[in-house]
Design a protein around this motif. Structure first.
Motif, short mmCIF file in Angstrom:
data_model
loop_
_atom_site.label_atom_id
_atom_site.label_comp_id
_atom_site.label_asym_id
_atom_site.label_seq_id
_atom_site.Cartn_x
_atom_site.Cartn_y
_atom_site.Cartn_z
N LEU A 28 22.37 19.37 -21.45
CA LEU A 28 23.81 19.31 -21.71
C LEU A 28 24.21 17.98 -22.35
CD1 LEU A 28 25.22 20.97 -18.45
CD2 LEU A 28 25.02 21.99 -20.72
N LEU A 29 23.59 16.90 -21.92
CA LEU A 29 23.89 15.60 -22.53
C LEU A 29 23.45 15.57 -24.00
CD1 LEU A 29 22.98 13.19 -19.60
CD2 LEU A 29 25.23 13.50 -20.63
N GLN A 30 22.31 16.18 -24.30
CA GLN A 30 21.86 16.23 -25.69
C GLN A 30 22.80 17.09 -26.53
OE1 GLN A 30 17.24 16.13 -26.19
NE2 GLN A 30 17.64 17.21 -24.25
N LEU A 31 23.28 18.19 -25.98
CA LEU A 31 24.26 19.00 -26.69
C LEU A 31 25.56 18.23 -26.91
CD1 LEU A 31 23.87 22.54 -25.05
CD2 LEU A 31 23.61 22.03 -27.48
N HIS A 32 26.00 17.53 -25.87
CA HIS A 32 27.24 16.78 -25.96
C HIS A 32 27.17 15.70 -27.05
CE1 HIS A 32 30.96 14.88 -24.68
NE2 HIS A 32 30.33 13.72 -24.57
N HIS A 33 26.04 14.97 -27.08
CA HIS A 33 25.88 13.89 -28.06
C HIS A 33 25.25 14.37 -29.36
CE1 HIS A 33 27.16 10.76 -25.27
NE2 HIS A 33 26.39 11.32 -24.35
N ARG A 34 24.86 15.65 -29.41
CA ARG A 34 24.21 16.23 -30.58
C ARG A 34 23.05 15.36 -31.03
NH1 ARG A 34 29.24 18.86 -34.08
NH2 ARG A 34 29.95 20.24 -32.37
N THR A 35 22.25 14.97 -30.05
CA THR A 35 21.11 14.08 -30.29
C THR A 35 19.89 14.60 -29.53
OG1 THR A 35 22.57 12.17 -30.55
CG2 THR A 35 20.26 11.71 -30.06
N LEU A 36 18.76 14.63 -30.20
CA LEU A 36 17.50 14.96 -29.54
C LEU A 36 16.87 13.66 -29.07
CD1 LEU A 36 16.15 17.58 -32.10
CD2 LEU A 36 17.06 18.04 -29.82
N VAL A 37 16.57 13.56 -27.79
CA VAL A 37 16.04 12.31 -27.24
C VAL A 37 14.53 12.42 -27.10
CG1 VAL A 37 18.19 11.86 -26.03
CG2 VAL A 37 16.35 13.04 -24.85
N ALA A 62 14.40 9.43 -31.16
CA ALA A 62 15.78 9.92 -31.09
C ALA A 62 16.27 10.24 -32.49
CB ALA A 62 16.67 8.87 -30.43
N GLU A 63 16.84 11.41 -32.66
CA GLU A 63 17.36 11.78 -33.98
C GLU A 63 18.49 12.80 -33.79
OE1 GLU A 63 14.46 13.71 -36.39
OE2 GLU A 63 13.67 14.92 -34.75
N PRO A 64 19.36 12.92 -34.82
CA PRO A 64 20.47 13.87 -34.69
C PRO A 64 19.97 15.29 -34.49
CG PRO A 64 20.81 12.41 -36.55
CD PRO A 64 19.41 12.16 -36.07
N TRP A 65 20.66 16.02 -33.64
CA TRP A 65 20.34 17.44 -33.42
C TRP A 65 21.19 18.25 -34.39
CZ3 TRP A 65 20.40 20.11 -27.92
CH2 TRP A 65 19.94 21.43 -28.05
N GLU A 66 20.59 18.60 -35.52
CA GLU A 66 21.31 19.33 -36.55
C GLU A 66 21.29 20.82 -36.24
OE1 GLU A 66 22.99 17.82 -38.60
OE2 GLU A 66 22.12 15.81 -38.79
N PRO A 67 22.39 21.52 -36.55
CA PRO A 67 22.38 22.97 -36.36
C PRO A 67 21.43 23.63 -37.36
CG PRO A 67 24.39 22.30 -37.48
CD PRO A 67 23.67 21.04 -37.09
N LEU A 68 20.85 24.73 -36.96
CA LEU A 68 19.92 25.46 -37.81
C LEU A 68 20.71 26.33 -38.78
CD1 LEU A 68 16.92 26.29 -38.29
CD2 LEU A 68 17.30 28.13 -36.65
N THR A 69 20.27 26.33 -40.03
CA THR A 69 20.90 27.15 -41.06
C THR A 69 19.88 28.18 -41.54
OG1 THR A 69 22.33 25.33 -41.75
CG2 THR A 69 22.08 27.17 -43.28
N ILE A 70 20.24 29.43 -41.52
CA ILE A 70 19.34 30.49 -41.97
C ILE A 70 20.03 31.31 -43.05
CG2 ILE A 70 18.17 30.62 -39.74
CD1 ILE A 70 19.76 33.19 -39.18
#
Length: 479
Positions: A28-37, A62-70
């Motif tokens: 949930l924290l990764q979703l909130h910050h949109r960051t992969l730790v 650590a890097e931004p958690w980008e949404p997947l585009t298909i």
């Protein structure tokens, strides 16, 4: 496409019962910050796993958690961020959850049209010192967050924490009032709105009895504030009202919430409306208590309250319970008026002796060792009452429309039996104390004959209370 792997275990070790929820917090924290730790201590992957030939990779930076585009249907579509979460318990149990980010609505949270008037917050700890520290933390948090939604704080403190044996409960109408009372609680000050105590968490929880009140407890406007502020209560009452609309000649809520001293408010005292109104109110109130985590270990109902008790105990469905209570009230209302009831401050044997020879007078209830109610034809009850009064025994006439639990009820039984035999009864799932038999019962209440006796026989409330005491009940909650 790829799937990033992570683990909470390198951070906190084996959490056993807490493993799943700690992993959920991390997701949930990764979703909130949109960051992969990054997962720590993952420099040397298992050489037996061919990561290069799979879509999987351990997250190392650590890097931004980008949404997947298909591409779907010839156009690009953005897929919500999702995470799969697995927890493997020490006993071999597995739990798996998929978490998806919430859609962005761009709207503020709706506010209830009528907020609750007061709030209750509970705080607990293992020692007195840690309890004082926790009280101080909550007070400081309230002081530092003027926009805090008090209902949210109360909910999180009351049901979002494990409770220990040192406990404090604080009530208040406003943020400032809660802060002042928390300050008093932290210094062991005695003030209104603060309760404290010690409850051993190793001891079994107290056994609670739900006591469902009988006719006479109704009044105009009952439940109005609960209906306006408690969604659980409102939903339960609305369910009852929707079913009653096809069974009663007037909408139930119009009568329940009528202005005092109006014609509609007076209708609430007519048996045909009183009994359905009490059933609906008590069902909704019991539902509300259970939503707060207060569950009955045993139930008991006084006269008409016994049908509500049966429903809450799982012995009859809500629809069947409403049908039964509507028929009971309607048939009693249709009986000729003229019966009376009187409370007598004497024991049952003395009252039995006093009414001996009077076919139209009966004992309607034994509420306490020296509190008995007699019921029957007006003239006969008046004569018995006059003799008792002459012997120095206190009596009090009750305000009733009919002589309940007396021979005057007999004309309704044939039609009532027809309705009762359409109802499906099952043994109650919660222990059920009968005020007909004055005993703990099960299959007895599934027989139509029981509910016919329930109309005619005395209410043995005093006996029922003795049974509850023998059942080690330590908390009695009047519904």
């Amino acid at each position: 496409h790829h799937c990033t792997l992570g683990s909470i275990k390198p951070n906190v070790g084996h959490m056993e019962a807490g493993a799943g929820v700690v992993g959920l917090i991390k997701v949930l924290l990764q979703l909130h910050h949109r960051t992969l730790v990054p997962s720590i201590t993952s420099e040397q992957p298992n050489p037996q796993i061919p990561f290069r030939h799979t879509p999987f990779a351990v997250q190392r930076v650590a890097e931004p958690w980008e949404p997947l585009t298909i591409v779907s249907g010839g156009r690009q579509v953005s897929v919500p961020r999702r995470a799969g979460l697995s927890s493997f318990g020490v006993g071999g149990a597995n739990a798996h959850v998929i978490v998806e980010e919430a859609p962005s609505t761009g709207q503020a949270q709706p506010k209830h049209a009528s907020d609750r008037p007061a709030h209750l917050i509970t705080i607990s700890a293992r020692t007195d010192e840690s309890l004082r520290r926790r009280i101080a933390l909550v007070r400081e948090h309230l002081d530092a967050t003027p926009d805090m939604v008090l209902a949210d704080l109360a909910y999180s403190l009351n049901v979002g924490h494990q409770h220990f044996d040192r406990r404090v409960a604080v009530t208040g109408h406003t943020r400032d009032e809660l802060i002042a009372r928390l300050e008093a609680a932290g210094t062991n000050g005695e003030t209104r709105g603060v309760a404290r105590g010690v409850l051993s968490i190793s001891a079994p929880p107290p056994k609670v009895a739900f006591l469902f009140t009988g006719q006479g407890s109704q009044h105009a406007g009952m439940g109005q504030q609960l209906y306006d502020t408690q969604p659980v209560f409102k939903d339960a009452l609305d369910r009852c009202a929707a079913i009653f609309d096809s069974l009663l000649s007037r909408p139930l809520l119009e009568l329940l919430f009528a202005e005092k001293s109006t014609a509609d408010a007076e209708l609430l005292n007519q048996t045909g409306f009183t009994q359905p109104a009490l059933f609906a109110f008590e069902y909704a109130l019991a539902t509300l208590w259970q939503s707060w985590g207060i569950h009955p270990g045993v139930v008991l109902g006084h006269s008409v309250g016994e049908i509500g008790a049966m429903c809450v105990a799982g012995g009859v469905s809500l629809e069947d319970g409403l049908t039964l209570i509507a028929a009971r009230g309607h048939l009693m209302q249709a009986l000729p008026p003229g019966g009376t009831m009187t409370s007598v401050m004497a024991d049952e044997d003395l009252v039995l002796e006093a009414i001996a020879g009077w076919d139209e007078v009966a004992i309607a209830a034994v509420n306490a060792p020296r509190q008995v109610v007699i019921s029957g034809a007006g003239t006969a009850v008046a004569e018995v009452t006059a003799r008792l009064t002459a012997d120095g025994i206190k009596t009090k006439a009750l305000t009733v429309s009919h002589a309940f639990h007396s021979p005057l009820m007999k004309p309704m039984l044939a039609e009532y039996e027809r309705v009762v035999r359409t109802i499906r009864f099952t043994p109650p799932r919660i222990p059920f104390v009968s005020c007909v038999d004055g005993a703990l019962v099960s299959h007895e209440v599934t027989r139509p004959e029981y509910w016919l006796r329930q109309v005619m026989d005395p209410v043995r409330f005093a006996d029922g209370m003795r049974v509850l005491e023998a059942q080690d009940v330590s908390a009695y909650l009047e519904i």
